[in-house]
Design an enzyme around this catalytic site. Structure first.
Site, PDB file in Angstrom:
ATOM      1  N   SER A 111      57.148   9.971  48.590  1.00  0.00           N
ATOM      2  CA  SER A 111      57.875   9.109  47.649  1.00  0.00           C
ATOM      3  C   SER A 111      57.274   7.709  47.614  1.00  0.00           C
ATOM      4  CB  SER A 111      59.346   9.005  48.076  1.00  0.00           C
ATOM      5  OG  SER A 111      59.952  10.273  48.096  1.00  0.00           O
TER       6      SER A 111
HETATM    7  N1  SAH Z   1      60.698  12.305  52.182  1.00  0.00           N
HETATM    8  C1  SAH Z   1      59.445  12.859  51.735  1.00  0.00           C
HETATM    9  C2  SAH Z   1      59.507  13.167  50.272  1.00  0.00           C
HETATM   10  C3  SAH Z   1      58.742  14.381  49.942  1.00  0.00           C
HETATM   11  S1  SAH Z   1      58.996  14.993  48.308  1.00  0.00           S
HETATM   12  C4  SAH Z   1      58.300  11.926  52.072  1.00  0.00           C
HETATM   13  O1  SAH Z   1      58.555  10.736  52.298  1.00  0.00           O
HETATM   14  O2  SAH Z   1      57.152  12.354  52.122  1.00  0.00           O
HETATM   15  C5  SAH Z   1      60.352  16.091  48.510  1.00  0.00           C
HETATM   16  C6  SAH Z   1      60.167  17.266  49.424  1.00  0.00           C
HETATM   17  O3  SAH Z   1      61.321  18.112  49.269  1.00  0.00           O
HETATM   18  C7  SAH Z   1      58.968  18.168  49.118  1.00  0.00           C
HETATM   19  O4  SAH Z   1      58.153  18.231  50.266  1.00  0.00           O
HETATM   20  C8  SAH Z   1      59.586  19.535  48.794  1.00  0.00           C
HETATM   21  O5  SAH Z   1      58.820  20.634  49.258  1.00  0.00           O
HETATM   22  C9  SAH Z   1      60.933  19.446  49.510  1.00  0.00           C
HETATM   23  N2  SAH Z   1      61.965  20.363  49.015  1.00  0.00           N
HETATM   24  C10 SAH Z   1      62.249  20.727  47.741  1.00  0.00           C
HETATM   25  N3  SAH Z   1      63.284  21.585  47.700  1.00  0.00           N
HETATM   26  C11 SAH Z   1      63.669  21.795  48.993  1.00  0.00           C
HETATM   27  C12 SAH Z   1      64.659  22.597  49.613  1.00  0.00           C
HETATM   28  N4  SAH Z   1      65.482  23.359  48.917  1.00  0.00           N
HETATM   29  N5  SAH Z   1      64.754  22.552  50.957  1.00  0.00           N
HETATM   30  C13 SAH Z   1      63.936  21.772  51.718  1.00  0.00           C
HETATM   31  N6  SAH Z   1      62.966  21.001  51.180  1.00  0.00           N
HETATM   32  C14 SAH Z   1      62.819  21.004  49.842  1.00  0.00           C
END
Ligand code: SAH
Length: 217
Positions: free
Chosen positions: A67
């Protein structure tokens, strides 16, 4: 992991980003300090090393992105975290947000649905020796085993408010979640006022990768 070196250049750029975050309205000193303590470039591919301290999102593999720093800071601020609180995070991704929460003294439980990201993030938590438990699974269901949580943070765009997550929140607890069907979501903060009631506040529009069902190996 061989590129986990924090040079003066990185530190300088990081200070600038922190200044930018403060100018964008992030008030909480503890959060700005956490951004100083956790080098964001550690969580990125070497290719993005130069840009790691710009307010941008980057590819982290498995079609996902880390993000924007402002989004991480903003969601963290909305959560109003106190030391030792138990936080459930949905969407570990790179693990950067997880580490920011840990740096604030929280005990974090974080779920990721992509196995390679989960594995990589786990190594980062070990690198910092943080108090976090990372799970490979579908975060839409939360994690009942360690419930209830003081705070829940969703870092992917949810089509709706998953009721099962509200069930896993303590009474008096807060959940921050971007909700929306399309490319954009409304940032919501949910306050659980009793076992059966909650109130919702709205904090602007954001763009997150979608929350999807099922795990991917
Ligand atoms: N907090 C993270 C943001 C990553 S983007 C950072 O700072 O890097 C959001 C993430 O949510 C992705 O890696 C995606 O694979 C995950 N995601 C999407 N749907 C999900 C679900 N149902 N359960 C767990 N993770 C999920």
């Amino acid at each position: 992991m061989e590129h986990l070196k924090d040079t003066f250049k990185h530190k300088g750029r990081r200070r600038q980003l922190i200044q930018e975050l403060a100018e964008m309205g992030i008030q909480d000193e503890r959060i700005l300090n956490a951004f100083d303590a956790i080098p964001r470039h550690y969580f990125l591919d070497l290719a993005f090393d130069e840009q790691a301290y710009t307010n941008m999102a980057f590819q982290i593999g498995s079609g996902q992105t880390i993000s924007h720093p402002y989004t991480v800071a903003f969601q963290t601020e909305l959560l109003q975290i106190q030391k030792s609180q138990r936080i459930l995070e949905i969407g570990t991704g790179s693990g950067f947000q997880t580490c920011i929460l840990c740096a604030l003294g929280a005990k974090v439980f974080s779920i990721e649905r992509h196995q390679p990201l989960h594995t990589k993030a786990k190594r980062m938590i070990e690198f910092f020796s943080f108090n976090a438990s990372l799970f490979f699974g579908d975060g839409y269901k939360g994690n009942r085993v360690y419930a209830p949580y003081d705070r829940i943070l969703v870092t992917c765009g949810a089509p709706d408010i998953p009721i099962v997550l509200i069930e896993q929140l303590k009474v008096g607890g807060l959940m921050v979640i971007p909700v929306g069907e399309g490319a954009e979501q409304k940032m919501l903060r949910i306050h659980k006022s009793s076992d059966t009631d909650y109130s919702t506040e709205e904090f602007g529009t954001f763009k997150f990768v979608p929350m999807l069902e099922r795990t991917v190996k």
